[in-house]
Design a protein around this motif. Structure first.
Motif, short mmCIF file in Angstrom:
data_model
loop_
_atom_site.label_atom_id
_atom_site.label_comp_id
_atom_site.label_asym_id
_atom_site.label_seq_id
_atom_site.Cartn_x
_atom_site.Cartn_y
_atom_site.Cartn_z
N GLU A 128 -16.64 -53.48 -13.01
CA GLU A 128 -16.19 -52.09 -12.84
C GLU A 128 -15.12 -52.01 -11.75
O GLU A 128 -14.17 -51.22 -11.86
N SER A 131 -11.77 -53.06 -13.05
CA SER A 131 -11.23 -52.00 -13.92
C SER A 131 -10.68 -50.85 -13.08
O SER A 131 -9.62 -50.29 -13.40
N ALA A 132 -11.39 -50.50 -12.01
CA ALA A 132 -10.92 -49.43 -11.13
C ALA A 132 -9.59 -49.81 -10.49
O ALA A 132 -8.69 -48.96 -10.34
N GLN A 154 -10.08 -41.44 -13.39
CA GLN A 154 -10.99 -42.52 -13.79
C GLN A 154 -11.56 -43.25 -12.57
O GLN A 154 -12.72 -43.64 -12.56
N ALA A 158 -15.44 -43.28 -11.74
CA ALA A 158 -16.15 -44.55 -11.61
C ALA A 158 -16.99 -44.58 -10.33
O ALA A 158 -18.14 -45.04 -10.33
N ASP A 161 -19.99 -42.29 -10.79
CA ASP A 161 -21.00 -42.86 -11.68
C ASP A 161 -21.70 -44.07 -11.07
O ASP A 161 -22.88 -44.33 -11.35
N SER A 162 -20.97 -44.82 -10.25
CA SER A 162 -21.52 -46.05 -9.65
C SER A 162 -21.21 -46.06 -8.16
O SER A 162 -20.23 -46.69 -7.72
#
Length: 295
Positions: A128, A131-132, A154, A158, A161-162
């Motif tokens: 993740e 991706s970030a 995004q 992110a 969410d995490s």
């Protein structure tokens, strides 16, 4: 403090002194840390929670300014070692010189995606994190993106969410602000940092690093960014914006020069000095003339 300084200056102009003036001068002569500790004690006595936080933050700021080198990004305990970062997943594929280059550039700007997280994370969160970072590059214009604001959203989503990757995201942005000679420059990355500070706190172990980094590198925006940091630490973040609202938030941020209620500039009256009785001239001081001026 400002009022006491004014009183002391006026007393000096009038060659005026008494016990109260002496007390004011004594308080003003204290080391800054001791003076702020007195203010904090008085705020606690007055049950003023905002003032308490303000003075606690002031003490913390003084400590960070004095010990800034200890809070350089490379000293973050959550980071991988440069060697671990360089070797992660790619040890068998890269030459020694390339691995050394990766290690040296771990916390320096790059226009390329990173192959693993900067911090030690579970493999799922490390994925993740990478991706970030691609989204951060896209928002800054260093990767193709038809709507850069959607890339910024995004990143914020992110982190929401995490939360485990929040320290990573802050360190990724700091990485991109160091030794940045890219065509996009640093402005998009400072904007990304501001958006993060509006939305979620860096967390223990990262907040001081962000504070010192902003103080050292953000120039005229340092005060506002640190105010955002203080607000998100104590009041929590704002709801995540829609992608089309991101530019409006940044425009408002750039246009304002206000400070948070925890970061206001020191004002008068924060340390109480006895002054209930009328001021009396010391016998040693010459009396003022009828128009109030010193002879």
């Amino acid at each position: 403090q400002g009022r006491m300084e004014s009183v002391a200056a006026e007393a000096e102009r009038l060659h005026f002194t008494n016990d109260d003036i002496d007390k004011i001068r004594e308080v003003l002569a204290l080391p800054t840390e001791k003076f702020v500790e007195m203010q904090l004690k008085k705020a606690v006595e007055l049950n003023d929670p905002v003032r308490v936080i303000n003075r606690e933050l002031k003490l913390r700021c003084l400590y960070l300014e004095k010990n800034a080198p200890l809070f350089a990004p490379e000293h973050c305990s959550k980071l991988r070692t440069p060697n671990d970062f360089a070797c992660a997943k790619l040890q068998a594929k890269l030459s020694r010189s390339v691995r050394q280059e990766l290690a040296l550039g771990m916390l320096k700007h790059t226009s390329k995606p990173i192959h693993t997280s900067l911090t030690e994370l579970h493999p799922l969160f490390a994925k993740e994190a990478t991706s970030a970072f691609k989204c951060i590059l896209a928002y800054a214009g260093e990767r193709p993106a038809p709507f850069p604001q959607a890339m910024a959203l995004q990143v914020l989503q992110a982190a929401s969410d995490s939360p485990e990757i929040i320290p990573e995201i802050y360190l990724q942005i700091i990485k991109q602000l160091q030794a940045n000679n890219g065509r996009a420059g640093t402005r998009p990355y400072w904007d990304m940092l501001a958006l993060c500070l509006m939305s979620f706190a860096p967390g223990a172990g990262i907040d001081d690093i962000v504070h010192v980094f902003c103080l050292r590198e953000a120039g005229q925006d340092a005060g506002q960014l640190i105010s955002l940091l203080h607000t998100v630490m104590y009041d929590g973040g704002q709801p995540l914006p829609a992608a089309e609202e991101i530019l409006l938030r940044l425009t408002a941020f750039r246009g304002e020069r206000t400070r948070s209620r925890y970061s206001f500039v020191e004002e008068a009256g924060s340390v109480t000095v006895p002054s209930a009785r009328p001021l009396q001239l010391s016998p040693a001081a010459p009396a003022p003339t009828a128009d109030g001026r010193a002879p």
